[in-house]
Design a protein around this motif. Sequence first.
Motif, PDB file in Angstrom:
ATOM      1  N   ALA A  73      -6.740  37.507  30.643  1.00 33.89           N
ATOM      2  CA  ALA A  73      -5.904  36.305  30.558  1.00 33.89           C
ATOM      3  C   ALA A  73      -5.045  36.172  31.811  1.00 33.89           C
ATOM      4  O   ALA A  73      -5.011  35.112  32.457  1.00 33.89           O
ATOM      5  N   LYS A  74      -4.386  37.244  32.203  1.00 37.82           N
ATOM      6  CA  LYS A  74      -3.546  37.207  33.402  1.00 37.82           C
ATOM      7  C   LYS A  74      -4.385  36.942  34.644  1.00 37.82           C
ATOM      8  O   LYS A  74      -3.991  36.163  35.527  1.00 37.82           O
ATOM      9  N   ALA A  75      -5.552  37.578  34.722  1.00 39.27           N
ATOM     10  CA  ALA A  75      -6.427  37.378  35.883  1.00 39.27           C
ATOM     11  C   ALA A  75      -6.880  35.923  35.988  1.00 39.27           C
ATOM     12  O   ALA A  75      -6.931  35.353  37.087  1.00 39.27           O
ATOM     13  N   ALA A  76      -7.206  35.331  34.851  1.00 38.21           N
ATOM     14  CA  ALA A  76      -7.661  33.939  34.854  1.00 38.21           C
ATOM     15  C   ALA A  76      -6.533  32.993  35.257  1.00 38.21           C
ATOM     16  O   ALA A  76      -6.730  32.088  36.081  1.00 38.21           O
ATOM     17  N   VAL A  83      -7.615  28.514  30.734  1.00 40.07           N
ATOM     18  CA  VAL A  83      -7.865  29.515  29.705  1.00 40.07           C
ATOM     19  C   VAL A  83      -7.760  28.855  28.341  1.00 40.07           C
ATOM     20  O   VAL A  83      -6.855  28.055  28.087  1.00 40.07           O
ATOM     21  N   CYS A  84      -8.703  29.175  27.478  1.00 38.02           N
ATOM     22  CA  CYS A  84      -8.652  28.649  26.120  1.00 38.02           C
ATOM     23  C   CYS A  84      -8.974  29.771  25.140  1.00 38.02           C
ATOM     24  O   CYS A  84      -9.456  30.838  25.527  1.00 38.02           O
ATOM     25  N   ALA A  85      -8.682  29.515  23.870  1.00 35.68           N
ATOM     26  CA  ALA A  85      -8.872  30.526  22.836  1.00 35.68           C
ATOM     27  C   ALA A  85      -9.153  29.815  21.514  1.00 35.68           C
ATOM     28  O   ALA A  85      -8.808  28.646  21.341  1.00 35.68           O
ATOM     29  N   HIS A  96      -8.727  25.687  21.764  1.00 36.44           N
ATOM     30  CA  HIS A  96      -7.459  25.156  22.264  1.00 36.44           C
ATOM     31  C   HIS A  96      -7.114  25.793  23.598  1.00 36.44           C
ATOM     32  O   HIS A  96      -7.460  26.950  23.861  1.00 36.44           O
ATOM     33  N   GLU A  97      -6.388  25.034  24.426  1.00 32.84           N
ATOM     34  CA  GLU A  97      -5.874  25.619  25.659  1.00 32.84           C
ATOM     35  C   GLU A  97      -4.886  26.724  25.328  1.00 32.84           C
ATOM     36  O   GLU A  97      -4.160  26.664  24.341  1.00 32.84           O
ATOM     37  N   TRP A  98      -4.859  27.746  26.173  1.00 33.05           N
ATOM     38  CA  TRP A  98      -3.885  28.826  26.056  1.00 33.05           C
ATOM     39  C   TRP A  98      -3.195  28.943  27.405  1.00 33.05           C
ATOM     40  O   TRP A  98      -3.698  29.564  28.327  1.00 33.05           O
ATOM     41  N   ALA A  99      -2.058  28.291  27.524  1.00 37.39           N
ATOM     42  CA  ALA A  99      -1.313  28.302  28.775  1.00 37.39           C
ATOM     43  C   ALA A  99      -0.512  29.596  28.896  1.00 37.39           C
ATOM     44  O   ALA A  99      -0.174  30.239  27.907  1.00 37.39           O
ATOM     45  N   ARG A 100      -0.207  29.961  30.134  1.00 41.19           N
ATOM     46  CA  ARG A 100       0.497  31.213  30.411  1.00 41.19           C
ATOM     47  C   ARG A 100       1.820  31.320  29.646  1.00 41.19           C
ATOM     48  O   ARG A 100       2.197  32.394  29.180  1.00 41.19           O
ATOM     49  N   ASP A 101       2.530  30.210  29.529  1.00 39.38           N
ATOM     50  CA  ASP A 101       3.861  30.255  28.913  1.00 39.38           C
ATOM     51  C   ASP A 101       3.850  30.032  27.403  1.00 39.38           C
ATOM     52  O   ASP A 101       4.897  29.935  26.770  1.00 39.38           O
ATOM     53  N   VAL A 102       2.660  29.945  26.821  1.00 39.38           N
ATOM     54  CA  VAL A 102       2.551  29.696  25.382  1.00 39.38           C
ATOM     55  C   VAL A 102       2.410  31.026  24.639  1.00 39.38           C
ATOM     56  O   VAL A 102       1.538  31.836  24.951  1.00 39.38           O
ATOM     57  N   VAL A 103       3.281  31.227  23.665  1.00 41.15           N
ATOM     58  CA  VAL A 103       3.235  32.454  22.868  1.00 41.15           C
ATOM     59  C   VAL A 103       2.293  32.232  21.684  1.00 41.15           C
ATOM     60  O   VAL A 103       2.477  31.300  20.906  1.00 41.15           O
ATOM     61  N   PRO A 104       1.249  33.061  21.540  1.00 40.76           N
ATOM     62  CA  PRO A 104       0.340  32.909  20.404  1.00 40.76           C
ATOM     63  C   PRO A 104       1.083  33.101  19.078  1.00 40.76           C
ATOM     64  O   PRO A 104       2.106  33.786  19.008  1.00 40.76           O
ATOM     65  N   VAL A 105       0.557  32.473  18.037  1.00 42.58           N
ATOM     66  CA  VAL A 105       1.120  32.630  16.702  1.00 42.58           C
ATOM     67  C   VAL A 105       0.100  33.339  15.827  1.00 42.58           C
ATOM     68  O   VAL A 105      -1.106  33.237  16.054  1.00 42.58           O
ATOM     69  N   GLU A 106       0.572  34.082  14.846  1.00 39.53           N
ATOM     70  CA  GLU A 106      -0.328  34.724  13.884  1.00 39.53           C
ATOM     71  C   GLU A 106      -0.414  33.829  12.668  1.00 39.53           C
ATOM     72  O   GLU A 106       0.599  33.450  12.094  1.00 39.53           O
ATOM     73  N   SER A 107      -1.638  33.480  12.302  1.00 36.53           N
ATOM     74  CA  SER A 107      -1.790  32.551  11.185  1.00 36.53           C
ATOM     75  C   SER A 107      -3.014  32.913  10.361  1.00 36.53           C
ATOM     76  O   SER A 107      -3.835  33.740  10.750  1.00 36.53           O
ATOM     77  N   PRO A 115      -3.715  30.273  19.486  1.00 37.17           N
ATOM     78  CA  PRO A 115      -2.840  29.295  20.130  1.00 37.17           C
ATOM     79  C   PRO A 115      -2.161  28.460  19.044  1.00 37.17           C
ATOM     80  O   PRO A 115      -2.708  28.302  17.949  1.00 37.17           O
ATOM     81  N   PRO A 116      -0.983  27.935  19.311  1.00 40.09           N
ATOM     82  CA  PRO A 116      -0.328  27.097  18.302  1.00 40.09           C
ATOM     83  C   PRO A 116      -1.135  25.833  18.021  1.00 40.09           C
ATOM     84  O   PRO A 116      -1.940  25.392  18.846  1.00 40.09           O
ATOM     85  N   GLU A 117      -0.908  25.259  16.864  1.00 36.16           N
ATOM     86  CA  GLU A 117      -1.691  24.099  16.423  1.00 36.16           C
ATOM     87  C   GLU A 117      -1.565  22.913  17.363  1.00 36.16           C
ATOM     88  O   GLU A 117      -2.482  22.107  17.501  1.00 36.16           O
ATOM     89  N   ASP A 118      -0.411  22.790  18.041  1.00 37.11           N
ATOM     90  CA  ASP A 118      -0.211  21.636  18.923  1.00 37.11           C
ATOM     91  C   ASP A 118      -0.713  21.878  20.349  1.00 37.11           C
ATOM     92  O   ASP A 118      -0.561  21.022  21.212  1.00 37.11           O
ATOM     93  N   ALA A 119      -1.337  23.037  20.603  1.00 39.72           N
ATOM     94  CA  ALA A 119      -1.921  23.271  21.926  1.00 39.72           C
ATOM     95  C   ALA A 119      -3.084  22.307  22.133  1.00 39.72           C
ATOM     96  O   ALA A 119      -3.836  22.019  21.192  1.00 39.72           O
ATOM     97  N   PRO A 120      -3.256  21.764  23.345  1.00 38.81           N
ATOM     98  CA  PRO A 120      -4.320  20.780  23.575  1.00 38.81           C
ATOM     99  C   PRO A 120      -5.699  21.328  23.221  1.00 38.81           C
ATOM    100  O   PRO A 120      -6.005  22.495  23.476  1.00 38.81           O
ATOM    101  N   LEU A 121      -6.533  20.481  22.641  1.00 38.61           N
ATOM    102  CA  LEU A 121      -7.913  20.850  22.329  1.00 38.61           C
ATOM    103  C   LEU A 121      -8.754  20.836  23.600  1.00 38.61           C
ATOM    104  O   LEU A 121      -8.501  20.063  24.519  1.00 38.61           O
ATOM    105  N   VAL A 122      -9.771  21.674  23.628  1.00 37.43           N
ATOM    106  CA  VAL A 122     -10.722  21.736  24.736  1.00 37.43           C
ATOM    107  C   VAL A 122     -12.106  21.419  24.188  1.00 37.43           C
ATOM    108  O   VAL A 122     -12.507  21.950  23.146  1.00 37.43           O
TER     109      VAL A 122
END
Length: 199
Positions: A73-76, A83-85, A96-107, A115-122
């Motif tokens: 993730a850091k390398a990308a 980066v998406c997940a 969904h996109e996974w931006a560097r500053d976005v903290v993943p949530v456990e669900s 990624p959080p639900e409001d992260a942009p779709l890819v």
Amino acid sequence: MTPSAEEDALRRRVKAELRTRMRGVRRALPAEARAARSERIWERVLARDEWAGAKTVMLFLSMRTEVDTSTPAKAAWNAGKRVCAPRVTESGLAVHEWARDVVPVESGSMRVPEPPEDAPLVDPGEVDLVIVPALVLDERGARIGYGAGYYDHLLPRLTRATRIGVVFDFQLVAEVPETAGDERVHVVVTDERAIDVTT
């Protein structure tokens, strides 16, 4: 040749047994060894041409005893890749996109990091390379996951992506029993080797 119902049932039982066994073996791996083995896996992945050429990379967000995905993730991000997940939905996995500053949530019931639900779709068709988790892999690229079939349904939608399956070397077996709907990966990478699957 399509297996008989009896053969199919046997293969499913063997897959379940392998799944249980590998979960236990992986849990027994000390955290320091897991971290060191993960780093050796990413040295191999990040050296590949498919990684260098990928503009959009899909990673899984590692949990518990899985191969740690923080390094790629850091390398990308550092290389300017998108980066998406995956995120679990009622209809399967959404990308969904996974931006560097976005903290993943456990669900979800499994408490899987996402990624959080409001992260942009890819659009799955835009993914160039996907890192695929597994409990078991073989040298043909056949895979045993956690049993829900999420990646088996998602992978065909990633129409241009190179599929790289990552496991610790002890999770590589001689042959995975396959059942209807199973999807293979194109490349198998462990902490000891990288295998380009030939079909």
